[in-house]
Design an enzyme around this catalytic site. Structure first.
Site, PDB file in Angstrom:
ATOM      1  N   GLY A  41      15.055 -75.367  52.161  1.00 40.76           N
ATOM      2  CA  GLY A  41      14.438 -74.795  53.352  1.00 40.76           C
ATOM      3  C   GLY A  41      15.060 -73.489  53.793  1.00 40.76           C
ATOM      4  CD  GLU A  52      16.930 -81.092  46.701  1.00 43.74           C
ATOM      5  OE1 GLU A  52      17.282 -82.162  46.200  1.00 43.74           O
ATOM      6  OE2 GLU A  52      15.987 -80.993  47.528  1.00 43.74           O
ATOM      7  N   PRO A  53      17.684 -74.890  47.015  1.00 45.68           N
ATOM      8  CG  PRO A  53      18.869 -73.066  46.172  1.00 45.68           C
ATOM      9  CD  PRO A  53      18.951 -74.555  46.370  1.00 45.68           C
ATOM     10  N   GLY A  54      14.639 -73.016  47.132  1.00 48.05           N
ATOM     11  CA  GLY A  54      13.435 -72.701  46.377  1.00 48.05           C
ATOM     12  C   GLY A  54      12.900 -71.346  46.771  1.00 48.05           C
ATOM     13  CE1 TYR A  74       1.761 -75.490  55.812  1.00 45.27           C
ATOM     14  CE2 TYR A  74       2.477 -73.678  54.428  1.00 45.27           C
ATOM     15  CZ  TYR A  74       2.201 -75.023  54.595  1.00 45.27           C
ATOM     16  OH  TYR A  74       2.363 -75.882  53.541  1.00 45.27           O
ATOM     17  CB  CYS A 109     -17.697 -68.260  52.121  1.00 48.92           C
ATOM     18  SG  CYS A 109     -19.105 -68.335  53.238  1.00 48.92           S
ATOM     19  CD  GLU A 110     -13.730 -71.711  54.880  1.00 45.75           C
ATOM     20  OE1 GLU A 110     -13.585 -71.747  56.126  1.00 45.75           O
ATOM     21  OE2 GLU A 110     -14.281 -72.608  54.228  1.00 45.75           O
ATOM     22  CE1 TYR A 168       6.572 -74.607  48.195  1.00 46.90           C
ATOM     23  CE2 TYR A 168       7.723 -72.916  49.429  1.00 46.90           C
ATOM     24  CZ  TYR A 168       7.709 -74.148  48.822  1.00 46.90           C
ATOM     25  OH  TYR A 168       8.832 -74.919  48.845  1.00 46.90           O
TER      26      TYR A 168
END
Length: 447
Positions: A258, A301-303, A348, A374-375, A404
């Site tokens: 995180g 656990e870095p991502g 988000y 189309c949003e 991501y």
């Protein structure tokens, strides 16, 4: 029509804020990545994910150097391919996986099983069998039922399954603040407060086909300083003290990931990897002294802090138009991608920034970069100041999409998912090839 007062800010120039280290603005105004001009890279097709290969590897090495005496596992959910798995292991990291596909990707990259961890709140028998057959280094237990499930498969294979237990500490962190209140109503982890975590640890310790290796905690995302981890360490180590009294040792504590990054020029910079680890380690040692137990080995656990800033998305501008708002006029710039290649703004409300691949003397105007889907919520960059003369055919580069972006990409509106291109001064190589129409239409059995 008058444009709204300029409350938006332009993207920082390359070399600052969220951009990778090898991005440059050349004297002619164009942008290069590791010496490769964006307009040349765009000939491969847009949208296009770009990864600064050396920047990503350097960020991984910074974590391993800071974590001397402990273990670093790259959170593959942020972005994982066999090649990326190899980069991470060569930089001294293990690979944290959260699905059978991620596990297979790491194995396909030549990663040894003992360097891989497996997360997940709903692990299938097939996934667990694959993990244990390949001598996986750790399985993070997330629910009581997994104890019997893992033990049954381990017994069938005549192996001992290495287990961590994910605990819910009641600490939730993000940004600069954390809240130490009950966060029990979530799908991950086993509660300390109800005793569920203690029951699972005891069950693992008693089972001949299971080995209890340690405790796991994850407290949130986009965390920019160590303060939340200090609160989590207190809770985890207090629990480890209770287990010590039961005669159960806790060899290792994994405090999760995180770790935050900058997405725009206005985001505060996170503390360095060395300062983050020093702060967490100090909190862990102080908690152990208070609990009167030995300091366990620490892992993290870095991502996104590795993959995020190293990755960008290159778009080509299509339509532009000016739209009246309550405050004046906002320019809408539409690009040839959108929520299918970056779902985070729609999911988000995540903020990003964008850079134009040329010089411009035009005034900066409030701009919203939007996708082609189309949003109405298909927003790429909500607020940015871009030159008024941005027009069809221009190239826009969006920062910090390495985490991501591709891993959450979809085929919404039946688009093709973009490829991911690794770029360095030694050349370019596909990490993920672009999808073709044959790939997309080939899924339909009636064709």
């Amino acid at each position: 029509m008058a444009f709204a007062p300029l409350a938006y800010v332009p993207a920082p120039e390359p070399g600052n804020g969220p951009w990778p280290t090898n991005l440059r603005r050349e004297s002619d105004g164009t942008v290069t990545l590791a010496g490769h001009h964006l307009d040349e890279l765009a000939q491969l097709g847009t949208p296009l994910y770009l990864v600064d290969q050396d920047d990503m590897i350097d960020r991984a090495r910074a974590w391993t150097e800071a974590m001397a005496g402990g273990d670093v596992y790259y959170a593959g959910k942020s972005f994982l391919t066999p090649a990326v798995a190899r980069w991470m292991v060569e930089a001294g990291l293990g690979i944290d996986t959260a699905s059978e596909g991620e596990l297979r990707s790491a194995l396909a990259g030549g990663v040894r099983g003992e360097k891989i961890g497996l997360h997940g709140n709903s692990k299938s028998d097939e996934t667990l069998r694959l993990a244990l057959t390949n001598n996986i280094g750790r399985i993070v237990v997330d629910s009581p039922g997994e104890v019997d499930q893992i033990a049954r498969i381990a017994a069938d294979l005549d192996v001992v399954a290495p287990c961590f237990v994910r605990v819910t500490t009641g600490v939730h962190a993000g940004g600069h603040e954390f809240i130490a209140t009950a966060h029990e109503d979530q799908k991950f982890g086993l509660s300390l407060a109800t005793g569920a975590a203690r029951d699972v640890v005891r069950a693992i310790a008693k089972n001949e086909h299971l080995s209890f290796l340690g405790l796991h905690s994850h407290i949130g995302s986009q965390i920019l300083d160590p303060s939340g981890f200090a609160a989590a360490a207190d809770a985890v180590i207090a629990f480890a003290g209770e287990l010590h009294e039961d005669g159960i040792a806790v060899p290792e504590v994994d405090l999760g990931g995180g770790y935050g990054i900058q997405y725009t020029g206005e985001d505060p910079a996170p503390v360095s990897e060395a300062d983050m680890i020093a702060g967490i380690r100090q909190a862990l040692e102080e908690a152990c002294e208070k609990a009167g137990i030995p300091v366990p080995r620490m892992s993290i656990e870095p991502g996104r802090s590795i993959s995020g800033p190293a990755g960008m998305t290159l778009y080509r501008v299509g339509a532009t138009k000016d739209v009246m708002t309550d405050d004046g006029v906002r320019r809408y710039v539409s690009v040839d991608g959108g929520m299918s290649d970056n779902a985070r703004p729609a999911l988000y409300g995540a903020d990003y920034t964008a850079l134009l691949n040329r010089d411009s003397d035009a005034e900066l105007v409030p701009t919203r970069v939007v996708g082609m889907h189309c949003e109405s919520g298909d927003i790429v960059v909500k607020d940015v100041a871009l030159p008024r003369d941005v027009t069809a055919g221009d190239l826009l580069l969006v920062a910090a999409t390495g985490a991501y972006g591709r891993s959450m990409a979809s085929n919404y509106n039946t688009v093709r998912r973009p490829g991911v291109l690794a770029v360095s001064d030694r050349g370019t190589a596909w990490l993920v090839r672009p999808e073709t129409w044959e790939d997309v239409l080939g899924l339909f059995p009636d064709l």
